[in-house]
Design an enzyme around this catalytic site. Structure first.
Site, PDB file in Angstrom:
ATOM      1  N   SER A  81       0.808  -1.221   0.000  1.00 33.32           N
ATOM      2  CA  SER A  81       0.000   0.000   0.000  1.00 33.32           C
ATOM      3  C   SER A  81       0.847   1.280   0.000  1.00 33.32           C
ATOM      4  CB  SER A  81      -0.971  -0.006   1.180  1.00 33.32           C
ATOM      5  OG  SER A  81      -1.958  -1.002   0.964  1.00 33.32           O
ATOM      6  N   LYS A 101      -9.347  -4.744  11.755  1.00 32.57           N
ATOM      7  CA  LYS A 101     -10.480  -4.186  11.003  1.00 32.57           C
ATOM      8  C   LYS A 101     -11.743  -3.997  11.855  1.00 32.57           C
ATOM      9  CE  LYS A 101      -8.882  -5.705   6.484  1.00 32.57           C
ATOM     10  NZ  LYS A 101      -9.212  -6.298   5.189  1.00 32.57           N
ATOM     11  N   ASP A 131     -13.170  -3.345   0.603  1.00 34.22           N
ATOM     12  CA  ASP A 131     -12.645  -4.651   0.163  1.00 34.22           C
ATOM     13  C   ASP A 131     -13.594  -5.353  -0.819  1.00 34.22           C
ATOM     14  OD1 ASP A 131     -10.222  -4.674   1.564  1.00 34.22           O
ATOM     15  OD2 ASP A 131     -11.148  -5.489   3.374  1.00 34.22           O
ATOM     16  N   ALA A 189     -15.378 -25.816  10.000  1.00 35.92           N
ATOM     17  CA  ALA A 189     -16.754 -25.695   9.493  1.00 35.92           C
ATOM     18  C   ALA A 189     -17.531 -24.577  10.187  1.00 35.92           C
ATOM     19  CB  ALA A 189     -17.482 -27.024   9.667  1.00 35.92           C
ATOM     20  N   ARG A 237     -16.702 -21.658  11.052  1.00 34.97           N
ATOM     21  CA  ARG A 237     -16.504 -20.340  10.416  1.00 34.97           C
ATOM     22  C   ARG A 237     -17.273 -20.254   9.104  1.00 34.97           C
ATOM     23  NH1 ARG A 237     -10.460 -18.304  10.027  1.00 34.97           N
ATOM     24  NH2 ARG A 237     -11.276 -16.195  10.308  1.00 34.97           N
TER      25      ARG A 237
HETATM   26  P1  ATR Z   1      -8.442 -13.272   6.165  1.00 32.16           P
HETATM   27  O1  ATR Z   1      -9.229 -12.535   7.193  1.00 32.16           O
HETATM   28  O2  ATR Z   1      -7.426 -12.412   5.461  1.00 32.16           O
HETATM   29  O3  ATR Z   1      -9.291 -14.028   5.189  1.00 32.16           O
HETATM   30  P2  ATR Z   1      -7.925 -15.452   7.997  1.00 32.16           P
HETATM   31  O4  ATR Z   1      -9.091 -15.061   8.798  1.00 32.16           O
HETATM   32  O5  ATR Z   1      -6.648 -15.782   8.720  1.00 32.16           O
HETATM   33  O6  ATR Z   1      -7.528 -14.324   6.949  1.00 32.16           O
HETATM   34  O7  ATR Z   1      -8.356 -16.649   7.043  1.00 32.16           O
HETATM   35  C1  ATR Z   1      -7.450 -17.543   6.536  1.00 32.16           C
HETATM   36  C2  ATR Z   1      -8.220 -18.640   5.813  1.00 32.16           C
HETATM   37  O8  ATR Z   1      -7.291 -19.632   5.358  1.00 32.16           O
HETATM   38  C3  ATR Z   1      -9.221 -19.349   6.703  1.00 32.16           C
HETATM   39  O9  ATR Z   1     -10.344 -19.699   5.938  1.00 32.16           O
HETATM   40  C4  ATR Z   1      -8.430 -20.588   7.150  1.00 32.16           C
HETATM   41  O10 ATR Z   1      -9.209 -21.682   7.530  1.00 32.16           O
HETATM   42  P3  ATR Z   1      -9.610 -21.882   9.096  1.00 32.16           P
HETATM   43  O11 ATR Z   1     -10.776 -20.982   9.353  1.00 32.16           O
HETATM   44  O12 ATR Z   1      -9.950 -23.321   9.180  1.00 32.16           O
HETATM   45  O13 ATR Z   1      -8.398 -21.510   9.893  1.00 32.16           O
HETATM   46  C5  ATR Z   1      -7.693 -20.908   5.868  1.00 32.16           C
HETATM   47  N1  ATR Z   1      -6.528 -21.762   6.088  1.00 32.16           N
HETATM   48  C6  ATR Z   1      -5.340 -21.409   6.625  1.00 32.16           C
HETATM   49  N2  ATR Z   1      -4.502 -22.465   6.659  1.00 32.16           N
HETATM   50  C7  ATR Z   1      -5.185 -23.530   6.138  1.00 32.16           C
HETATM   51  C8  ATR Z   1      -4.882 -24.923   5.888  1.00 32.16           C
HETATM   52  N3  ATR Z   1      -3.675 -25.423   6.178  1.00 32.16           N
HETATM   53  N4  ATR Z   1      -5.842 -25.692   5.319  1.00 32.16           N
HETATM   54  C9  ATR Z   1      -7.055 -25.182   5.010  1.00 32.16           C
HETATM   55  N5  ATR Z   1      -7.401 -23.896   5.217  1.00 32.16           N
HETATM   56  C10 ATR Z   1      -6.486 -23.072   5.770  1.00 32.16           C
END
Ligand code: ATR
Length: 273
Positions: A22, A71, A103, A155, A157
């Site tokens: 940014s 945020k 966003d 799940a 989330r």
């Molecule tokens: P943002 O707000 O930028 O989207 P985040 O909240 O950290 O970032 O989201 C990261 C995403 O990547 C989530 O959907 C996370 O899944 P979980 O909710 O189960 O944590 C997903 N993610 C990260 N590592 C993962 C992995 N090894 N396998 C599957 N999903 C993963």
């Protein structure tokens, strides 16, 4: 332009922000328009980010971008907010703070650039991931599509994200083949695409040939998800578009100017090399 006491200060707060693109993007736009302003990266580590953001009011900031994990705190710290999650703050003449979220709209701008005919073409969306970015994109897409399926490793989330929108649904993480097979647009929002993550094999062979494959990750610019999609002849969209367009909308909120997004893309591609 040299920095003086009159220079307006903008920035990005988050943790981490050391690799944020940014500052490059906004400072170049500031220079393009000869504005007396500067944009800096401000790492904010705080147990009480809402209080920290409120305190910034006294420091003379004109506007801020806000990234993970602040945020929600930004929306709470503002005097008025479009929603519970904000990525842009603007200090008004009267000293009050307004919060916005660019966003989701930034994603739609990028999608319109990649696939000008997406409205009508996209009826079923598969969202991979259910974090903050997935939720913002889901909300922006929701009025324009029939269904949005959220598939997430955790799940609970996915259920939260899906229940927040009228046409949200949950797809089991172990049922991705079905989701890829039914989708017109697949949006990859997980961190699995990022540099340094273990390789993930996505069931792109199940996709229809008209699918749009979008990744919001831009490091690397061509993620494994995008590479595999393009190798199958699918239309791919990289993560820079959303970054640039959410930033362009923030710039417009602060300065009332629509900056050059094509130039930003060239600059950021050079910066990523
Ligand atoms: P943002 O707000 O930028 O989207 P985040 O909240 O950290 O970032 O989201 C990261 C995403 O990547 C989530 O959907 C996370 O899944 P979980 O909710 O189960 O944590 C997903 N993610 C990260 N590592 C993962 C992995 N090894 N396998 C599957 N999903 C993963």
């Amino acid at each position: 332009m040299s920095i003086t006491a009159a220079t307006k200060v903008f920035g990005i707060i988050g943790d981490p922000v050391g690799h944020s693109l940014s500052p490059i993007m906004h400072n170049a736009w500031i220079a393009d328009h000869g504005l007396d302003a500067v944009y800096v990266a401000l790492p904010l580590k705080s147990d009480d980010p809402t209080a920290a953001i409120r305190a910034m009011k006294g420091l003379g900031f004109s506007g801020l971008n806000v990234t993970v994990p602040h945020k929600e705190a930004a929306a709470a710290a503002a005097d008025r907010s479009e929603g519970a999650v904000a990525n842009v703050l603007r200090w008004e003449e009267d000293g009050s703070v307004s919060a916005f979220n660019t966003d989701g709209a930034g994603f739609l701008d990028a999608l319109s650039e990649t696939a000008p005919d997406w409205r009508g073409r996209v009826q079923r969306v598969l969202m991979l991931g259910a974090g903050g970015a997935a939720q913002a994109i889901g909300q922006a897409l929701s009025p324009h599509v029939v269904t949005i399926h959220f598939a997430n490793r955790t799940a609970a989330r996915a259920e939260t994200a899906a229940s927040a929108i009228r046409n949200g649904r949950v797809l089991r993480w172990d049922d991705l083949e079905r989701g890829f097979g039914a989708a017109d647009l697949v949006v990859q929002t997980t961190t699995l695409s990022m540099d340094g993550q273990p390789e993930q094999v996505w069931p792109l062979d199940y996709c229809r040939p008209t699918v749009i494959a979008a990744d919001i990750v831009y490091r690397p610019l061509e993620t494994e998800f995008l590479r595999a999609a393009r190798a199958r002849g699918l239309l791919g969209m990289d993560g820079l578009g959303m970054l640039i367009h959410q930033g362009a909308r923030a710039f417009d909120l602060w300065f009332g100017i629509k900056p050059d997004t094509a130039k930003a893309r060239e600059r950021l591609i050079a910066a990523l090399k």
